[in-house]
Structures are given as structure tokens and as C-alpha cells.
Design a protein around this motif. Structure first.
Motif, PDB file in Angstrom:
ATOM      1  N   TYR A  70       0.819  -1.212   0.000  1.00 27.94           N
ATOM      2  CA  TYR A  70       0.000   0.000   0.000  1.00 27.94           C
ATOM      3  C   TYR A  70       0.858   1.270   0.000  1.00 27.94           C
ATOM      4  N   ALA A  71       0.424   2.223  -0.800  1.00 29.32           N
ATOM      5  CA  ALA A  71       1.207   3.447  -0.988  1.00 29.32           C
ATOM      6  C   ALA A  71       1.288   4.303   0.274  1.00 29.32           C
ATOM      7  N   GLN A  72       0.311   4.129   1.179  1.00 32.65           N
ATOM      8  CA  GLN A  72       0.282   4.963   2.378  1.00 32.65           C
ATOM      9  C   GLN A  72       1.461   4.662   3.313  1.00 32.65           C
ATOM     10  N   PHE A  73       1.965   3.422   3.239  1.00 32.74           N
ATOM     11  CA  PHE A  73       3.012   3.027   4.171  1.00 32.74           C
ATOM     12  C   PHE A  73       4.398   3.266   3.596  1.00 32.74           C
ATOM     13  N   SER A  74       5.288   3.668   4.477  1.00 31.47           N
ATOM     14  CA  SER A  74       6.663   3.891   4.045  1.00 31.47           C
ATOM     15  C   SER A  74       7.590   3.193   5.020  1.00 31.47           C
ATOM     16  N   LEU A  75       8.630   2.570   4.498  1.00 26.04           N
ATOM     17  CA  LEU A  75       9.599   1.925   5.386  1.00 26.04           C
ATOM     18  C   LEU A  75      10.771   2.857   5.688  1.00 26.04           C
ATOM     19  N   GLU A  76      10.779   3.994   5.004  1.00 14.60           N
ATOM     20  CA  GLU A  76      11.847   4.980   5.214  1.00 14.60           C
ATOM     21  C   GLU A  76      11.260   6.171   5.978  1.00 14.60           C
ATOM     22  N   PRO A  77      12.038   6.760   6.891  1.00 10.34           N
ATOM     23  CA  PRO A  77      11.547   7.950   7.577  1.00 10.34           C
ATOM     24  C   PRO A  77      11.287   9.070   6.575  1.00 10.34           C
ATOM     25  N   LYS A  78      10.211   9.813   6.796  1.00 11.52           N
ATOM     26  CA  LYS A  78       9.906  10.933   5.906  1.00 11.52           C
ATOM     27  C   LYS A  78      10.355  12.249   6.526  1.00 11.52           C
ATOM     28  N   THR A 122      10.229  15.955   2.276  1.00  5.73           N
ATOM     29  CA  THR A 122       9.998  14.800   1.428  1.00  5.73           C
ATOM     30  C   THR A 122       9.098  15.279   0.302  1.00  5.73           C
ATOM     31  N   VAL A 123       9.478  15.013  -0.924  1.00 12.48           N
ATOM     32  CA  VAL A 123       8.676  15.440  -2.060  1.00 12.48           C
ATOM     33  C   VAL A 123       8.204  14.205  -2.815  1.00 12.48           C
ATOM     34  N   GLU A 124       6.922  14.076  -2.995  1.00 13.04           N
ATOM     35  CA  GLU A 124       6.422  12.937  -3.756  1.00 13.04           C
ATOM     36  C   GLU A 124       5.282  13.372  -4.673  1.00 13.04           C
ATOM     37  N   SER A 125       5.113  12.632  -5.777  1.00 10.75           N
ATOM     38  CA  SER A 125       3.957  12.909  -6.611  1.00 10.75           C
ATOM     39  C   SER A 125       2.921  11.843  -6.293  1.00 10.75           C
ATOM     40  N   VAL A 126       1.685  12.258  -6.121  1.00  9.24           N
ATOM     41  CA  VAL A 126       0.637  11.317  -5.736  1.00  9.24           C
ATOM     42  C   VAL A 126      -0.474  11.374  -6.775  1.00  9.24           C
ATOM     43  N   SER A 127      -1.260  10.295  -6.827  1.00  5.64           N
ATOM     44  CA  SER A 127      -2.382  10.357  -7.748  1.00  5.64           C
ATOM     45  C   SER A 127      -3.510  11.079  -7.031  1.00  5.64           C
ATOM     46  N   CYS A 128      -4.488  11.432  -7.798  1.00  2.43           N
ATOM     47  CA  CYS A 128      -5.551  12.375  -7.440  1.00  2.43           C
ATOM     48  C   CYS A 128      -5.869  12.585  -5.950  1.00  2.43           C
ATOM     49  N   VAL A 129      -5.809  13.823  -5.501  1.00  2.78           N
ATOM     50  CA  VAL A 129      -6.248  14.139  -4.143  1.00  2.78           C
ATOM     51  C   VAL A 129      -7.700  14.614  -4.136  1.00  2.78           C
ATOM     52  N   GLY A 130      -8.330  14.653  -5.282  1.00  2.00           N
ATOM     53  CA  GLY A 130      -9.756  14.968  -5.359  1.00  2.00           C
ATOM     54  C   GLY A 130     -10.074  16.444  -5.255  1.00  2.00           C
ATOM     55  N   ALA A 131      -9.164  17.305  -5.671  1.00  2.00           N
ATOM     56  CA  ALA A 131      -9.461  18.735  -5.700  1.00  2.00           C
ATOM     57  C   ALA A 131      -9.196  19.246  -7.111  1.00  2.00           C
ATOM     58  N   CYS A 132      -9.678  18.462  -8.083  1.00  2.00           N
ATOM     59  CA  CYS A 132      -9.324  18.651  -9.494  1.00  2.00           C
ATOM     60  C   CYS A 132      -9.635  20.049 -10.009  1.00  2.00           C
ATOM     61  N   ALA A 133     -10.667  20.676  -9.448  1.00  2.00           N
ATOM     62  CA  ALA A 133     -11.056  21.974  -9.957  1.00  2.00           C
ATOM     63  C   ALA A 133     -10.014  23.034  -9.621  1.00  2.00           C
ATOM     64  N   ALA A 134      -9.183  22.748  -8.627  1.00  2.00           N
ATOM     65  CA  ALA A 134      -8.161  23.719  -8.226  1.00  2.00           C
ATOM     66  C   ALA A 134      -6.804  23.344  -8.806  1.00  2.00           C
ATOM     67  N   ALA A 135      -6.806  22.524  -9.840  1.00  3.74           N
ATOM     68  CA  ALA A 135      -5.568  22.004 -10.412  1.00  3.74           C
ATOM     69  C   ALA A 135      -4.646  23.120 -10.927  1.00  3.74           C
ATOM     70  N   PRO A 136      -3.336  22.934 -10.854  1.00  5.73           N
ATOM     71  CA  PRO A 136      -2.645  21.847 -10.148  1.00  5.73           C
ATOM     72  C   PRO A 136      -2.551  22.091  -8.630  1.00  5.73           C
TER      73      PRO A 136
END
Lengths: 168, 626
Positions: A70-78, A122-136
């Protein structure tokens, strides 16, 4: 308030117990327990994974399998500031990648790395956060910034407190 | 605590009456879009202004025994017109204010008190330049027909009395009165089809599960809205959570389930908070728990937070995830309706499907079938985004044409640019072009042209979008989200992505297009679940519709939209170049050569298109050519 490491560990063990009491000591409680740990440490420390495996009577391999699936979990400290650049379709066509690149350049992240050496960003790109109208859209520790541009995000990063105070 | 249907009925009537009696209201949109543009600060300023003048009434007081006067300021769910946010609607009159800032609070409250209108905050029709006072007269709202979003943006989501005042929980009452079989029959006859994308009739799922005898059954709400470009489920959960709860209660009652799970993405923390609060309210009212309203029906709801895996939108993967395992799909049959969660009969419906249920029960299937088309009755929500003037959330009758959606409601293409395509159905869907604009949008028409309704994300693209790059973007998404179980999906999506990557970097060949088609066909056939089966859609559909654009990438090595960096070329303008050698020094790969005070040149074969030469040139002599 600052906590010492042992205090923090004790605290999370108690919280994990509460989760188990609420949801039962069974395999289906695995993900909620990992979420509790992720929530506290913003990553999953290895010793706690072993603890969870023992507590739920599942193999460490199963726990590791779920933790890495699952993408939510990380094994590295953020980092202290987790900057997520939404790269959903709407954000993508409205130019999320130039924003992402501007952030990486600003915090001096070089290819492939997600967290800065000083543990600040920590910088990551994630798939949709559901605020598409305010894109990006960019979120920093959960706070949403809409209609971003490469210039605007650099200004916002500048305003973040970088001295290592506790973040809420 | 409500002991009987009659008690609930009288509470509903009381709420309806008190709501009607209370006139002055500021409805401040606190949806995702408006919040990102500063709605919370606007809400705080309006509340402070009401406090200052001693006018403010808390929303709870509206529903106390004797009701009360004053003005309430409520933070609502998404009002839809995200483009113009932050939005504030003033009642009475449904006056819509757009782009509100905290500084406007004084004028808005003045207007509320004196029954005047703040002209400068009204929406202005971009063609006639005339301002429009009433929300329903704004073109964006005019063509809409709302069922699932009926309350979203109008009511305070954290106050159950607000939901009751709009006739909430009447559907549950009807269901309890008619009994499980009749409730299923009602949904069957309504021909409500699954709004999560598949379009499978909800009533059929219910009757299969109802027909299996088991000691325990489950109802699951799939709220793992993972399609990039879709946020309707989020809006329902944040803006009208009781509607979803009521839909689940009715479903639970109909199939004989005593436990329901809502599987929500962890990326939606506010939705989770709102649902938790709503569940607590429903429990306190006796609408959840044992022997609900004295009917003998017992039902409890639990929330399961997803952990970030797109594949968990697939039914069997979602079940695995709730059971605490990796979210990997399983072969069907057995279908979940027969053997699902923990091996028990389980019905899985998505948020929008369940949000239709209360009204279908309340107003009957005939009413529902009077909307939309024969084969796809009802309405559908769409999230309009991308290069369209009016981004936002809309709900229209099924069968509305794409042209109406993009041009009448969406206001056309941003900045008057030419229209290129609409991507619909997310990573499983396809693209539609100019030729499809008059196509009615419903399950079957879209399927016939290789696209799908999907969850309803509608991303509009103008001529500046490179379609090959978009296809690469979707393939990158599905490749990352492939769970890895089926080889054709795991390996096929990776190979397809590699090929697309090659093409956008300018290293593609014409054979690559054949390979894409070949691998795409294999992935389609050889994958177990919907993710793999539909993963090639964005590529194959765009290859068919935009073949020319693919050909320019691989044959002419040109990106017509000028997006693909790898296909850009940097040239030095001989006239402008002063021969200062700055560019040659900046070039990381020594691709620039020349003699001082003579024009320099770039060796195209060794150039890596980094743009460093253009950045350092003081004479604008370096040109970027698409």
C-alpha cells in the motif's frame, strides 16, 4: 511537547493495544495497526512491524507484504515537511510536472531521492487528491494549495519554518 | 432515541417546519476546491462579522423546540462551481456570490440584513457581461438535475436535523414499511445501474445476495474513489453523509445484512471525519443499532480506511484489503454476492449508487425512470476539470450530450482555445473527440465508442495537450497500480509504458506502434480484473483516434502540441548570436561549438534538450522549436 524515544514507544504500544481491543486480535486488524504506526512516526520502524506480527499471530512476511503493497506506508523515515504534488489527470494536463520540478530544484533534491539529506523535506507525486477543480494542487503536511505555479510554490516553501520546531 | 417510525416521522416534520421558518442563511462552500482557494478564511470572516453585530445564530438552535431568529452561517459541502470559488450562497433567494474574500464579509452581511445584493460579487455571464443574481439562472447550474448532490452544498453536513429537514430518512421509513422483498423490487424496477463504472444493475446484486441463506451478510460501500480526475464520491461523503448512511441502511435491510462497511480512501480525511460524526448521530437517534425504529432490523456501520491502492476499487481486492491482506483480485465466480467478505454473501455498491437509493425508495421507481434514458435511467455526476472554463462538479440526466456538458455547462475551452478531446472514465476509459460531441453520455453509448462512463471524471483537453503524453501518463498510472498478480498486466503494462516513454522521448519507431497494439490486446485478454482488462484503453483508443499524432512522434520526430521535451530542438539564430560562447560553456554535454564572435551551432545528435543554453543566452538567440 517533546517526548523521549522510550516514552514515544510506550505510547504507540498502548495505542496499538487499544486498536486491537476495539477491532479484535485478528488478521483484519493488521492494516489499522500499521496506519496507527504510520500516523505516529510517518514511517514504519522495523521493530514495530515484528511486534505487530507477533501480536496478531501472522508471519512477519505477511506484515512486510502488506506494508510494501500500500502506498500509504513507508519503510523509510519521511521529512518534516511532506510535500505532495498531485499528478491526477486534471493536475497533469494543467502542468503539475513543472511544479514538481520546481519544488525538487528549490529543496535541492537530486534524481530519484524523495527526502532531503537534512530530513526537512519529502517530495512525492501522488495520484488524485480529489481537488481537481483547483488544479494543479500541492499539499504540504496535508494543507492544500490550489492553482499552483512553479513560482508560487517556491514562495510558499520559503515561508515554511525551517528551524526544526515541532509541526502540528 | 427514536423508538418507532411515527416518532421519526414527527421529528422529520418538525425539522422541515423549523427549517422553513428560519430564513436568513449564509451557505459557505467548504468543498475541496473552495477550501483550496481560501473558503475557511471567508467563513471565519463572515462568522466574525455576524458576531460583531450580534446577529449570529448557531445552526443547532434552528432546530431547538421553539426555533429562533437571527442568521446562521453554515459551512456546506461542495456547491459544484469550483472554478468561481470561494462561493457563498445567501438565503432567502439563493443569491450566488463568487470569488469571495474575507474582505467582502462586511458587504455580504450588510446585504443580508438590508435585503440588498452585492452586485460586484455576482456571477457575470462571460458573453453578455450581464450579472446573474439567482444561482439557478447561472448557465452552469441551469441544465443540472440533482439527486445524489441534491443536498450537497445546501445543508450543514454535520447536523442531522438539516438532513431530516430535507426529507431525509423518509426512504428508510418506506423500506421498513414495505419489507425487504418490495424494497429490492423497487430498486430492480428503477433499473439503477452501478455508478462506479461497471453499470451492473444494483437491484440484481441485491436479489442475488438476498437469495442466499447465511448467518451473516455484509453490505460494503466502495468509497475508494481512486480514478484520477473524479471527486464526486468525496463530495457526497463530505457534503451529505447521511444520504450515504441511509442508502446503506436500506441496502442492509433489503438483503438481510446486519453489518456494513464503508471503505474510504485515506486521502479523504475530511470525508472520514464527517462519516464518523454522522454515524454517531444516527446511533444516538436510534437509526443504527439494535431493533431500528422497532422494526426488528438491526444494523451497524463501520469505517475502513484504505491504505492507498487503486486496485482496491475492484470488489474482490477491496474485500481482501478489509480482511487485512494485500489488495489482490480473485477469480469470479464465486461472486461476492454469494461468497464475499469473510466468505459471507456481500453486496458492494459505490457511493453514488447508494446515494440514489433513498430517493428511489422515497419517490418510487417511476419517478426515477422518468429521468435519464430508458436503458440508463437517473442522473450521473461528473467532475469537470482540465482545460475547461468552468471546472467543477455537476449532475445531469443520463443521456445529456458531451457538447452540453463541455460547452453549455462547462462554458467551453479555457481561453477560447480549440477543443481537442475529452478523457472520460479515468485510466480505464478512453478519449472522445469533436466527432463524439453530440453523443448522449450513458453507459451503452460510451461503450460503443471504446470509452466508458467510469466514475465520471471528465478531463477536457485543448490543442496544447499532447495525446501521446496523456496516454503515457495513464499507462504510468496503471503500471504503478498493477497489483502484480497476473503476468499480462504486470509485464504488459510495463512494456507498454517503456514503449510510450521511448516515443515521447523521440526514440520511437513505427514498429513500436504495432507492438503497442499487440501487447495491448494481450493485456486486455489475459488479465483477471478490470484494472488489467481496461489498462490498454487509453492507449488503444487514442491510437485509433489520433493516429496522425502518434505518427508525427515516431516518423517526423515532432510533437505537434510542443509538449514532449525529448522532441524539442534547440537552434541558434545566426543573426542574433554574438558568439559570446556562454552557451557552449553552459552545455553539459559539449554539444555546442563555434568560434568567438562568430555564430555558434548546436550538434543535434549530442544535444540532450536540457535548455541550459537558452537559459544563459543574453541575446535571446537560442530558439526552442517543437
Amino acid at each position: 511537547m517533546l517526548q523521549t524515544e522510550p516514552q514515544r514507544h510506550l505510547g504507540i504500544l498502548q495505542r496499538l493495544d487499544t486498536v486491537m481491543q476495539r477491532l479484535g486480535q485478528q488478521p483484519s486488524t493488521l492494516i489499522p495497526m500499521l496506519q496507527e504506526i504510520q500516523d505516529e512516526y510517518r514511517y514504519l520502524p522495523e521493530d514495530l512491524l515484528t511486534y505487530v506480527a507477533t501480536a496478531l499471530n501472522v508471519s512477519p512476511a505477511t506484515v512486510y507484504g502488506v506494508a510494501t503493497f500500500y502506498a500509504q506506508f513507508s519503510l523509510e523515515p519521511k521529512g518534516k515537511y511532506v510535500i505532495q504534488v498531485c499528478d491526477g489527470t486534471a493536475c497533469h494536463v494543467r502542468g503539475s510536472m513543472p511544479v514538481y520540478e520546481a519544488i525538487c530544484k528549490k529543496v535541492r533534491l537530486i534524481d530519484g531521492k524523495a527526502t532531503t539529506d537534512d530530513g526537512l523535506f519529502t517530495v512525492e507525486s501522488v495520484s488524485c487528491v480529489g481537488a481537481c477543480a483547483a488544479a494543479p494542487v500541492v499539499t504540504i503536511n496535508g494543507e492544500v494549495y490550489g492553482k499552483m505555479t512553479p513560482d508560487a510554490i517556491v514562495v510558499i516553501i520559503d515561508t515554511l519554518d525551517k528551524r526544526g520546531d515541532e509541526v502540528s | 432515541m427514536m423508538q418507532s417510525v411515527e416518532q421519526l416521522q414527527s421529528l422529520i416534520s418538525r425539522c422541515e417546519k423549523q427549517r422553513k421558518a428560519h430564513k436568513m442563511r449564509l451557505e459557505i462552500c467548504s468543498g475541496g476546491g473552495c477550501t483550496a482557494s481560501g473558503a475557511l478564511q471567508v467563513a471565519a470572516a463572515l462568522e466574525a462579522e455576524l458576531d460583531e453585530r450580534n446577529l449570529r445564530t448557531m445552526i443547532e438552535s434552528v432546530y431547538t423546540d421553539d426555533g429562533c431568529g437571527g442568521s446562521v452561517a453554515v459551512g456546506t459541502g461542495c456547491q459544484g462551481f469550483c472554478e468561481k470559488g470561494p462561493l457563498v450562497r445567501v438565503q432567502p433567494g439563493s443569491v450566488l456570490y463568487t470569488h469571495v474574500t474575507p474582505d467582502d464579509a462586511v458587504d455580504i452581511v450588510d446585504g443580508l440584513v438590508n435585503h440588498t445584493i452585492v452586485e460586484r460579487l455576482l456571477y457575470r455571464n462571460p458573453t453578455t457581461k450581464k450579472s446573474i443574481t439567482k444561482e439557478s439562472d447561472v448557465p452552469f447550474y441551469k441544465l443540472q438535475e440533482k439527486i445524489t448532490l441534491r443536498n450537497c452544498g445546501y445543508i450543514a453536513p454535520d447536523e442531522v436535523n438539516e438532513y431530516l429537514a430535507t426529507g431525509g430518512y423518509q426512504g428508510l421509513i418506506k423500506a421498513l414499511q414495505m419489507g425487504p422483498e418490495a424494497a429490492i423490487a423497487e430498486v430492480l424496477q428503477s433499473n439503477l445501474r452501478g455508478r462506479g463504472g461497471g453499470g451492473f444493475p444494483a437491484g440484481r446484486k441485491w436479489s442475488i445476495a438476498a437469495g442466499v441463506s447465511a448467518d451473516q451478510k455484509y453490505i460494503i460501500c466502495n468509497a475508494d474513489e481512486g480514478d484520477p480526475g473524479a471527486f464526486m464520491d468525496r463530495s457526497v461523503m463530505e457534503g451529505d453523509p447521511h444520504r450515504l448512511l441511509e442508502g446503506m441502511m436500506i441496502a442492509g435491510f433489503a438483503i438481510g445484512a446486519s453489518v456494513g462497511y464503508i471503505y474510504v480512501r485515506a486521502e479523504y480525511p475530511l470525508a472520514i471525519d464527517r462519516l464518523e460524526a454522522a454515524i454517531a448521530e444516527a446511533e444516538a437517534l436510534g437509526l443504527l443499532g439494535k431493533n431500528i425504529l422497532g422494526s426488528g432490523f438491526s444494523f451497524n456501520l463501520r469505517i475502513k480506511e484504505g491504505a492507498g491502492a487503486f486496485v482496491c476499487g475492484e470488489e474482490s481486492a477491496l474485500i481482501s484489503s478489509i480482511e487485512g491482506r494485500r489488495g489482490m483480485p480473485k477469480p469470479k465466480p464465486p461472486f461476492p454476492a454469494v461468497s464475499g467478505l469473510f466468505g459471507k454473501p456481500t453486496v458492494i455498491n459505490n457511493v453514488e449508487t447508494l446515494a440514489n437509493i433513498p430517493d428511489i425508495l422515497h419517490y418510487g421507481h417511476q419517478w426515477f425512470r422518468s429521468l435519464g434514458t430508458d436503458a440508463s435511467p437517473g442522473t450521473k455526476t461528473f467532475a469537470l476539470s482540465g482545460d475547461v472554463e468552468n471546472t467543477g462538479l455537476v449532475e445531469v440526466p443520463m443521456g445529456t450530450s458531451l457538447r452540453q456538458l463541455v460547452f453549455d455547462i462547462g462554458g467551453g475551452i479555457r481561453g477560447g482555445q480549440p477543443f481537442k478531446a475529452v478523457q472520460i472514465g479515468g485510466p480505464s476509459g478512453g478519449c472522445l473527440t469533436e466527432a463524439h460531441l453530440d453523443l448522449p453520455v450513458d453507459f451503452d453509448s460510451l461503450q460503443s465508442v471504446g470509452a466508458m462512463v467510469g466514475s465520471g471524471g471528465l478531463v477536457v483537453m485543448d490543442a496544447n495537450t499532447c495525446i501521446v503524453e496523456v496516454a503515457r501518463f495513464f499507462m504510468n498510472f496503471t503500471q504503478m497500480e498493477s497489483c502484480g498478480k497476473c503476468v499480462p498486466c504486470r509485464e504488459g503494462t510495463r512494456r507498454m509504458l517503456e514503449i510510450l516513454q521511448k516515443i515521447v522521448e523521440g526514440r520511437g519507431s513505427i514498429e513500436d506502434l504495432d507492438h503497442l497494439q499487440e501487447i495491448g490486446a494481450a493485456v486486455r485478454i489475459g488479465s483477471l480484473c478490470g484494472l488489467g482488462k481496461t489498462a490498454p484503453n487509453p492507449v488503444l483508443s487514442t491510437m485509433e483516434l489520433f493516429r496522425k499524432e502518434y505518427l508525427s512522434h515516431v516518423v517526423d520526430k515532432r510533437c505537434p502540441a510542443g509538449v514532449c521535451k525529448g522532441l524539442r530542438r534547440y537552434l541558434i539564430d545566426e543573426q542574433a548570436c554574438k558568439g559570446c560562447s556562454r552557451c557552449a560553456k553552459a552545455c553539459p554535454v559539449d554539444a555546442i561549438s563555434g568560434t568567438i564572435r562568430q555564430p555558434y551551432t548546436i550538434d543535434q545528435d549530442s544535444c540532450i534538450k536540457c535548455g541550459a543554453c537558452k537559459d544563459v543566452c543574453n541575446f535571446d538567440a537560442v530558439e526552442e522549436v517543437a
